[in-house]
Design a protein around this motif. Structure first.
Motif, mmCIF file in Angstrom:
data_model
loop_
_atom_site.group_PDB
_atom_site.id
_atom_site.type_symbol
_atom_site.label_atom_id
_atom_site.label_comp_id
_atom_site.label_asym_id
_atom_site.label_seq_id
_atom_site.Cartn_x
_atom_site.Cartn_y
_atom_site.Cartn_z
ATOM 1 N N ARG A 27 0.839 -1.220 0.000
ATOM 2 C CA ARG A 27 0.000 0.000 0.000
ATOM 3 C C ARG A 27 0.861 1.252 0.000
ATOM 4 N NH1 ARG A 27 -5.262 1.244 1.374
ATOM 5 N NH2 ARG A 27 -5.569 3.462 0.906
ATOM 6 N N ALA A 48 -6.229 1.124 -11.086
ATOM 7 C CA ALA A 48 -7.439 0.925 -10.276
ATOM 8 C C ALA A 48 -7.719 -0.572 -10.102
ATOM 9 C CB ALA A 48 -8.622 1.633 -10.938
ATOM 10 N N GLY A 49 -7.570 -1.277 -11.249
ATOM 11 C CA GLY A 49 -7.820 -2.722 -11.145
ATOM 12 C C GLY A 49 -6.869 -3.394 -10.188
ATOM 13 N N LEU A 51 -5.373 -2.020 -7.673
ATOM 14 C CA LEU A 51 -5.686 -1.607 -6.301
ATOM 15 C C LEU A 51 -6.840 -2.420 -5.730
ATOM 16 C CD1 LEU A 51 -5.214 0.280 -3.951
ATOM 17 C CD2 LEU A 51 -6.731 1.946 -5.035
ATOM 18 N N ARG A 52 -7.866 -2.601 -6.576
ATOM 19 C CA ARG A 52 -9.002 -3.387 -6.093
ATOM 20 C C ARG A 52 -8.580 -4.832 -5.804
ATOM 21 N NH1 ARG A 52 -11.812 -0.111 -9.870
ATOM 22 N NH2 ARG A 52 -11.424 -1.619 -11.520
ATOM 23 N N SER A 53 -7.754 -5.347 -6.721
ATOM 24 C CA SER A 53 -7.280 -6.717 -6.484
ATOM 25 C C SER A 53 -6.452 -6.799 -5.212
ATOM 26 C CB SER A 53 -6.442 -7.198 -7.668
ATOM 27 O OG SER A 53 -7.231 -7.205 -8.840
ATOM 28 N N ARG A 55 -6.685 -4.810 -2.644
ATOM 29 C CA ARG A 55 -7.546 -4.655 -1.475
ATOM 30 C C ARG A 55 -8.255 -5.969 -1.139
ATOM 31 N NH1 ARG A 55 -11.502 0.265 -1.943
ATOM 32 N NH2 ARG A 55 -9.455 1.293 -1.819
ATOM 33 N N LYS A 56 -8.756 -6.621 -2.200
ATOM 34 C CA LYS A 56 -9.410 -7.901 -1.948
ATOM 35 C C LYS A 56 -8.439 -8.915 -1.357
ATOM 36 C CE LYS A 56 -12.907 -7.487 -5.568
ATOM 37 N NZ LYS A 56 -13.430 -8.073 -6.830
#
Length: 293
Positions: A27, A48-49, A51-53, A55-56
């Motif tokens: 992060r 963005a993709g 980051l979402r991955s 985060r998950k």
């Protein structure tokens, strides 16, 4: 819980912590990349993709770490409970061991006592052998000893059987004596009750001053005529039952059915007359319940 299981739990906890630390570092790098590009929208769209991955993945690792932590806590509780049970079992085993040691000491003392008895018996046997040798009897032969042992065993068995027979006879006698005492006590109680009843009955008869006489007997219709006079105060009902007396003993009861002209007509039950007797003219009649009772 075994030590290997505890080590496994600790390794799982360490790996979970390392995963969380790695996610936090990722992060920070992401924040630096965004800052170096001036926070441009193109950079945000490109990553963005990712980051979402990330985060998950981070959430999954956090959930996994939480599960591992819960398992570690449960394993720790189970290990604590197991240790407590083992401690309790060890304490119980220590107490049993202490009791067993005490029993062992008691058994040793008993064995010493038995050995002392055997030695005393052996000494007596030696004295007996010496006496027998003085009389020219040699019992050193194994054959002679065996014969003596067998004979002694037979005599002991006979004595045991006699003792058993005597004990059985004594127990039988005790049973008979107990039964006799019980029967005697019961008969004494019955006799005392009978004596009390006879005394009450004699007292009742003594209080009964009015004496009457049977004037006529009808054995066909089972009734009698009794001369009672005009002032007998005899009436009808259950309180005016009459007794027929002969030789000082009651032999029958009369139920008053009619009163007229100084005479009482009373029925009787022939089955309730004293066996072998019949009502006769001249038999004495009294009230069963004295006047005033």
């Amino acid at each position: 819980m075994k030590i290997s299981q505890l080590i496994t739990v600790l390794l799982v906890c360490i790996l979970g912590g390392a995963a969380i630390y790695y996610s936090l570092e990722q992060r920070k790098e992401y924040d630096l990349i965004v800052a170096s590009h001036g926070g441009g929208e193109q950079v945000l769209d490109d990553q963005a993709g990712g980051l979402r991955s990330l985060r998950k993945e981070l959430e999954a690792q956090q959930n996994k770490a939480a599960e591992e932590r819960k398992k570690s806590i449960d394993a720790s509780k189970e290990a604590k409970r197991t240790m407590q049970e083992n401690r309790t079992l060890c304490q119980a085993a220590a107490r049993r061991l202490q009791v067993a040691e005490g029993n062992l000491e008691a058994a040793k003392e008993a064995l010493k006592a038995e050995l002392a008895k055997i030695k005393a018996i052996q000494d007596e046997i030696d004295k007996y052998n010496d006496k027998m040798r003085e009389y020219g009897i040699d019992i050193s032969s194994t054959t002679n000893v065996k014969e003596m042992v067998e004979r002694i065993k037979l005599e002991v068995d006979q004595v045991k059987q006699e003792n058993a027979n005597l004990i059985a006879e004594k127990e039988e006698l005790d049973t008979l004596v107990t039964a006799a005492k019980t029967k005697t006590s019961r008969e004494e109680t019955n006799l005392s009750d009978l004596q009390d009843k006879q005394a009450d009955y004699r007292e009742t008869l003594r209080k009964n001053e009015d004496l009457y006489s049977i004037a006529a007997v009808n054995n066909h219709w089972n009734y009698v005529v009794v001369n009672v006079g005009q002032d007998s105060r005899i009436g009808l009902g259950p309180d005016h039952v009459l007794l027929v007396i002969r030789d000082g003993q009651p032999i029958a009861t009369l139920k008053v059915t009619r009163i007229e002209n100084g005479q009482v007509i009373a029925d009787f039950d022939p089955k309730k007359i004293t066996q072998g007797l019949r009502l006769e003219v001249g038999d004495t009649v009294i009230r069963r319940k004295p006047h005033g009772y």
